[in-house]
Design a protein around this motif. Structure first.
Motif, short mmCIF file in Angstrom:
data_model
loop_
_atom_site.label_atom_id
_atom_site.label_comp_id
_atom_site.label_asym_id
_atom_site.label_seq_id
_atom_site.Cartn_x
_atom_site.Cartn_y
_atom_site.Cartn_z
N ASP A 100 2.84 -1.43 -1.82
CA ASP A 100 2.09 -0.03 -2.40
C ASP A 100 0.70 -0.25 -2.29
OD1 ASP A 100 2.59 2.39 -3.93
OD2 ASP A 100 1.54 1.49 -5.44
N ASP A 101 0.21 -1.47 -2.67
CA ASP A 101 -1.59 -1.49 -2.64
C ASP A 101 -1.79 -1.24 -1.41
OD1 ASP A 101 -1.49 -1.92 -5.28
OD2 ASP A 101 -1.58 -3.91 -5.25
N LEU A 102 -1.24 -2.05 -0.18
CA LEU A 102 -1.76 -2.09 1.05
C LEU A 102 -1.62 -0.50 1.46
CD1 LEU A 102 -1.36 -4.36 3.91
CD2 LEU A 102 0.03 -2.11 4.23
N THR A 103 -0.55 0.16 1.40
CA THR A 103 -0.44 1.56 1.86
C THR A 103 -1.41 2.74 1.15
OG1 THR A 103 1.51 2.17 0.04
CG2 THR A 103 2.02 1.37 2.48
N LYS A 104 -1.80 2.54 0.01
CA LYS A 104 -2.65 3.09 -0.58
C LYS A 104 -4.26 3.10 0.12
CE LYS A 104 -0.91 3.70 -5.06
NZ LYS A 104 -0.97 2.77 -6.75
N SER A 105 -4.37 1.76 0.65
CA SER A 105 -5.60 1.49 1.15
C SER A 105 -5.88 2.33 2.74
CB SER A 105 -5.82 0.04 1.53
OG SER A 105 -5.08 -0.41 2.31
N ARG A 127 -10.52 12.05 7.70
CA ARG A 127 -10.70 10.64 7.23
C ARG A 127 -9.10 10.16 6.90
NH1 ARG A 127 -10.02 9.22 2.09
NH2 ARG A 127 -10.39 11.77 1.16
N GLU A 128 -8.21 10.88 6.53
CA GLU A 128 -6.89 10.40 6.21
C GLU A 128 -6.40 10.05 7.57
OE1 GLU A 128 -4.93 13.29 3.85
OE2 GLU A 128 -5.90 12.76 1.85
N THR A 129 -6.48 10.89 8.50
CA THR A 129 -5.75 10.51 9.92
C THR A 129 -6.37 9.39 10.33
OG1 THR A 129 -5.29 12.90 10.25
CG2 THR A 129 -5.44 11.58 12.21
N VAL A 130 -7.72 9.00 10.18
CA VAL A 130 -8.10 7.93 10.77
C VAL A 130 -7.51 6.77 10.17
CG1 VAL A 130 -10.14 6.42 10.96
CG2 VAL A 130 -10.40 8.89 11.60
N ALA A 131 -7.52 6.67 8.95
CA ALA A 131 -6.95 5.65 8.23
C ALA A 131 -5.38 5.39 8.48
CB ALA A 131 -6.87 5.91 6.54
N GLN A 132 -4.80 6.62 8.57
CA GLN A 132 -3.28 6.34 8.91
C GLN A 132 -3.02 6.06 10.46
OE1 GLN A 132 -2.24 10.49 8.02
NE2 GLN A 132 -2.05 10.03 5.74
#
Length: 288
Positions: A147-152, A41-46
């Motif tokens: 910071d908000d954008l990267t967290k998403s 899931r994290e790789t997809v978002a990144q």
């Protein structure tokens, strides 16, 4: 009745167990996300985060080699470093964007929105006054909005190493602004910042270099102006009358400006200023 309810719950648990057995890849026995599923899931978002840079900055699709490289960067560094990597790339420089286009690209990529007029005008004015584009980028990536954008996207905005780098660059920038009365040039700025980062120079040596430079000497300052600049550079404040008069008396008595500068460097007030930027004021720690 209590036993009957417990029995019913156990029957329900049996059904849940059957459901879970069909989905072992995504959940553990407690219904929680497995490490493998979390990583996917994290790789997809990144990946989506990286694709935005290719789309917004380079105006092309991501290539597999580039994606692999930047995914590794994201997992080991930060969103700030990835951003600087794209914005400092030759491919982006070759687009030759004007200041307004550059700022619009920062807003769309790092904030995920269109620039507001007030914000765009502020940053464009900074560039027109001579600010380096890298320092403008730093201003964006240090903001809560980035910071908000990267967290998403499951990306760390900035790491401790980034913050240290930003502090060092801010320290060097202010000596250009205060002592030389201009914004930094890229080559000189990077040289000073690199020496501070590597520890080959400390804060006082950087300051001394600026005050002893041919460029500063070319300003031909009177003693009073020299001291006003020194107070602002070393103490980040205007000179107090008593302190300035004491330095003026020393200069009148034959003290050199280098001796005065060393006096500022050895002061507790400059040590405190340097510490606020995460650097050492001098190579010794027992100066007054």
């Amino acid at each position: 009745d209590h036993d009957d309810n417990d029995h019913d719950d156990n029957d329900h648990d049996d059904n849940d167990h059957d459901d879970n057995s069909q989905d072992d890849n995504s959940q553990d026995d407690n219904g929680n996300e497995t490490e493998e599923e979390k990583n996917h899931r994290e790789t997809v978002a990144q990946t989506e985060f990286i694709q935005r840079f290719y789309s917004n900055l380079l105006h092309r699709d991501v290539d597999s080699e580039g994606l692999t490289h930047w995914l590794n960067e994201i997992k080991t560094t930060s969103g700030a470093q990835v951003s600087l990597g794209f914005f400092n790339s030759q491919e982006f420089h070759d687009l030759e964007l004007d200041d307004s286009e550059f700022i619009d690209t920062l807003y769309s990529t790092l904030f995920g929105r269109v620039a507001d007029d007030e914000g765009r005008n502020y940053w464009v004015a900074q560039l027109e006054s001579g600010s380096l584009r890298e320092l403008i980028i730093n201003g964006f990536v240090e903001s809560p909005e980035f910071d908000d954008l990267t967290k998403s996207f499951n990306v760390t905005a900035v790491r401790i190493e980034d913050k240290k780098s930003f502090q060092i660059k801010s320290f060097v920038q202010r000596f250009y602004q205060v002592v030389l009365n201009r914004e930094p040039d890229s080559d000189g700025f990077n040289d000073w910042a690199s020496q501070l980062s590597a520890g080959t120079k400390v804060g006082g040596e950087i300051a001394e270099g600026f005050f002893n430079s041919t460029e500063f000497e070319g300003r031909e300052t009177e003693d009073d102006e020299f001291l006003e600049i020194a107070y602002k550079a070393f103490f980040d404040r205007d000179a107090d009358e008593g302190g300035k008069n004491e330095w003026l008396n020393q200069l009148s008595a034959g003290a050199t400006r280098l001796e005065i500068i060393n006096g500022f460097i050895g002061s507790q007030e400059f040590k405190s200023l340097a510490t606020s930027f995460g650097i050492e004021a001098s190579r010794t720690t027992d100066d007054d």
